[in-house]
Design a protein around this motif. Sequence first.
Motif, PDB file in Angstrom:
ATOM      1  N   SER A  27       0.740  -1.113  -0.171  1.00 54.29           N
ATOM      2  CA  SER A  27       0.028   0.018   0.023  1.00 54.29           C
ATOM      3  C   SER A  27       1.023   1.241   0.002  1.00 54.29           C
ATOM      4  CB  SER A  27      -1.018   0.061   1.019  1.00 54.29           C
ATOM      5  OG  SER A  27      -1.817   1.296   1.408  1.00 54.29           O
ATOM      6  N   ILE A  28       1.609   1.400   0.868  1.00 55.50           N
ATOM      7  CA  ILE A  28       2.784   2.364   0.871  1.00 55.50           C
ATOM      8  C   ILE A  28       3.539   2.426  -0.244  1.00 55.50           C
ATOM      9  CG2 ILE A  28       5.039   3.316   2.135  1.00 55.50           C
ATOM     10  CD1 ILE A  28       3.779   2.088   4.731  1.00 55.50           C
ATOM     11  N   ASP A  29       4.108   1.582  -1.180  1.00 53.07           N
ATOM     12  CA  ASP A  29       4.763   1.519  -2.496  1.00 53.07           C
ATOM     13  C   ASP A  29       3.675   2.277  -3.450  1.00 53.07           C
ATOM     14  OD1 ASP A  29       6.912   0.622  -1.306  1.00 53.07           O
ATOM     15  OD2 ASP A  29       6.627  -1.482  -1.988  1.00 53.07           O
ATOM     16  N   HIS A  30       2.773   1.970  -3.524  1.00 50.06           N
ATOM     17  CA  HIS A  30       1.626   2.230  -4.603  1.00 50.06           C
ATOM     18  C   HIS A  30       1.276   3.709  -4.334  1.00 50.06           C
ATOM     19  CE1 HIS A  30       1.241  -1.985  -5.759  1.00 50.06           C
ATOM     20  NE2 HIS A  30       0.825  -1.369  -6.750  1.00 50.06           N
ATOM     21  N   SER A  31       1.036   4.125  -2.987  1.00 47.98           N
ATOM     22  CA  SER A  31       0.571   5.536  -2.723  1.00 47.98           C
ATOM     23  C   SER A  31       1.760   6.529  -2.744  1.00 47.98           C
ATOM     24  CB  SER A  31       0.123   5.484  -1.307  1.00 47.98           C
ATOM     25  OG  SER A  31       0.979   4.833  -0.278  1.00 47.98           O
ATOM     26  N   ALA A  32       3.188   6.074  -2.355  1.00 45.66           N
ATOM     27  CA  ALA A  32       4.170   6.961  -2.609  1.00 45.66           C
ATOM     28  C   ALA A  32       4.164   7.106  -4.078  1.00 45.66           C
ATOM     29  CB  ALA A  32       5.596   6.156  -1.976  1.00 45.66           C
ATOM     30  N   HIS A  33       4.209   6.108  -4.950  1.00 44.00           N
ATOM     31  CA  HIS A  33       4.281   6.287  -6.484  1.00 44.00           C
ATOM     32  C   HIS A  33       3.373   7.483  -6.897  1.00 44.00           C
ATOM     33  CE1 HIS A  33       4.833   4.007 -10.689  1.00 44.00           C
ATOM     34  NE2 HIS A  33       5.202   5.536 -10.819  1.00 44.00           N
ATOM     35  N   ALA A  34       1.820   7.183  -6.517  1.00 42.78           N
ATOM     36  CA  ALA A  34       0.935   8.128  -6.792  1.00 42.78           C
ATOM     37  C   ALA A  34       1.232   9.426  -6.538  1.00 42.78           C
ATOM     38  CB  ALA A  34      -0.216   7.535  -6.169  1.00 42.78           C
ATOM     39  N   LEU A  35       2.060   9.621  -5.262  1.00 44.81           N
ATOM     40  CA  LEU A  35       2.230  10.922  -4.606  1.00 44.81           C
ATOM     41  C   LEU A  35       3.224  11.728  -5.724  1.00 44.81           C
ATOM     42  CD1 LEU A  35       2.023  13.037  -2.418  1.00 44.81           C
ATOM     43  CD2 LEU A  35       3.801  11.995  -1.508  1.00 44.81           C
ATOM     44  N   ARG A  36       4.490  10.999  -6.071  1.00 44.50           N
ATOM     45  CA  ARG A  36       5.279  11.358  -7.059  1.00 44.50           C
ATOM     46  C   ARG A  36       4.642  12.106  -8.371  1.00 44.50           C
ATOM     47  NH1 ARG A  36       8.314   7.035  -4.948  1.00 44.50           N
ATOM     48  NH2 ARG A  36       7.985   5.902  -6.944  1.00 44.50           N
ATOM     49  N   ILE A  37       3.779  11.053  -8.796  1.00 47.39           N
ATOM     50  CA  ILE A  37       3.093  11.336 -10.182  1.00 47.39           C
ATOM     51  C   ILE A  37       2.180  12.908  -9.877  1.00 47.39           C
ATOM     52  CG2 ILE A  37       1.439  10.886 -11.963  1.00 47.39           C
ATOM     53  CD1 ILE A  37       2.603   8.187 -11.653  1.00 47.39           C
ATOM     54  N   PHE A  38       1.507  12.761  -8.812  1.00 44.64           N
ATOM     55  CA  PHE A  38       0.577  14.004  -8.565  1.00 44.64           C
ATOM     56  C   PHE A  38       1.383  15.365  -8.257  1.00 44.64           C
ATOM     57  CE2 PHE A  38      -2.758  10.824  -6.849  1.00 44.64           C
ATOM     58  CZ  PHE A  38      -3.720  11.031  -7.927  1.00 44.64           C
ATOM     59  N   GLN A  39       2.340  15.195  -7.530  1.00 45.88           N
ATOM     60  CA  GLN A  39       3.334  16.381  -7.439  1.00 45.88           C
ATOM     61  C   GLN A  39       4.082  16.778  -8.929  1.00 45.88           C
ATOM     62  OE1 GLN A  39       6.030  14.533  -4.760  1.00 45.88           O
ATOM     63  NE2 GLN A  39       5.223  15.564  -2.861  1.00 45.88           N
ATOM     64  N   GLU A  40       4.371  15.773  -9.635  1.00 46.16           N
ATOM     65  CA  GLU A  40       4.783  16.242 -11.008  1.00 46.16           C
ATOM     66  C   GLU A  40       3.931  16.984 -11.990  1.00 46.16           C
ATOM     67  OE1 GLU A  40       6.133  12.350 -12.874  1.00 46.16           O
ATOM     68  OE2 GLU A  40       7.654  12.389 -11.306  1.00 46.16           O
ATOM     69  N   ILE A  41       2.537  16.522 -11.857  1.00 47.38           N
ATOM     70  CA  ILE A  41       1.619  17.157 -12.540  1.00 47.38           C
ATOM     71  C   ILE A  41       0.900  18.268 -11.738  1.00 47.38           C
ATOM     72  CG2 ILE A  41       1.371  15.013 -14.165  1.00 47.38           C
ATOM     73  CD1 ILE A  41      -1.288  14.529 -12.493  1.00 47.38           C
TER      74      ILE A  41
END
Length: 310
Positions: A142-156
Motif C-alpha cells: 500500500s505504501i509503495d503504490h501510494s508513494a508512487h502516486a504521490l510522486r506523479i501527482f506532484q509532477e503534474i
Amino acid sequence: CEESTQDYTAAERRIIGWYLHALADAATLPSPLRRELLLPTTHLTYWPPDVNEPNQSLTWWLALNVRTAIRRAANSGHHDLAWRLPAASFIFFYFVKYRDDWITELEIGLASARRIHERFGEAAILTDLGWAYHDLRRFDESIDHSAHALRIFQEIGQQWGQGAALHLLGAAHQELRSFEKALGYLQQARSLFRKAGDLPYESFALIQLGLSANGLRQFTEAIDYFQTALTMMDALGHRLHGWVHHGLSYAYRSLEQFPQAITHAEHALVLFDKTADLWGQGQALYSLGRAQHLSGQHDAAHQSLTKAHK
C-alpha cells in the motif's frame, strides 16, 4: 464493412460511457475526481438511475456487471474509459470486498492509463491500488503504490491527488503503528484538502488524525479531531460517521468515561449496520463489549463480544 465497424465501435463507446456516468452518479464521487472521470454527455441517450442509498447502490452495482465492461473497454481499445471505470467503482469494491477482483480490475485500468500516457489516471489508479492493498492489510505494498502516486501527482501539480496519496500513506503508517509518521502525512493531507475546499476529504483526514492521536494515547487531542470531523460530517450529511463514533468510543473508554464510550459505540454500530460494513460492525461490537465490561455490565459485554467474534 468499415462503416459498420465504426458504427459498432461508436455504439460500444456509448454503452460503456453510460456505465461510467451511472457509476459516478451512484457513487456520489466528490469533486475534483468526478470531473476528471466524466466524459462529455452529448451521446448519452438516457440517464442513470437515482441510487444514492448505500444498500440500493451496492445491489445495483452488482447487477450492472461492471467488471465485464472494464475488460471490454480495455480489449476494444477504449483505454480512456478502461481506467475511469475501475476508478469510478472504488466505493463499490471497497464495501463489497471482492478484493481479488478489485486488484485485477485496477491493474487493467492502470495498464490502460499507461497505454495512453494518462498521468492523472495512472496516479488515481495507483492510489486506489494502495487502498486495495491496505484493505488486504498488505501495508508495505500500500505504501509503495501510494508513494508512487504521490510522486506523479506532484509532477503534474495536482494538489487534491497529493492529499489523497498522503492520506493513504498516513493510514498505512498508522496501521503499522508508526503514529508520529502517520500524523505528519495526515496533517499535510488535511492542509491540501482544506486548500482545495474539499470538506468531505478534510473530514476523512480528521478521522485518521484522531485514530493516530489515539495510538499515541493523546486522547484529548483525538476527541478534538473526532468532534471536528463529526461537526463537518453533520453539516455535509455524510455517511461515514461510524468511524468517528468508533474512535470517540475508544478515546472515552481510555479516559475511563464509560457512559460516553458506550453511547458512541452504539452509534457506530447503528451506522455500520446501515452501510452493511461488516468489519465496522465487528469493531463497534468489540468496542461496545469492552466498555460494557469495564463499566460492570458483564452480561451485556459477553453478548456484544460474542457477536463481535462471529
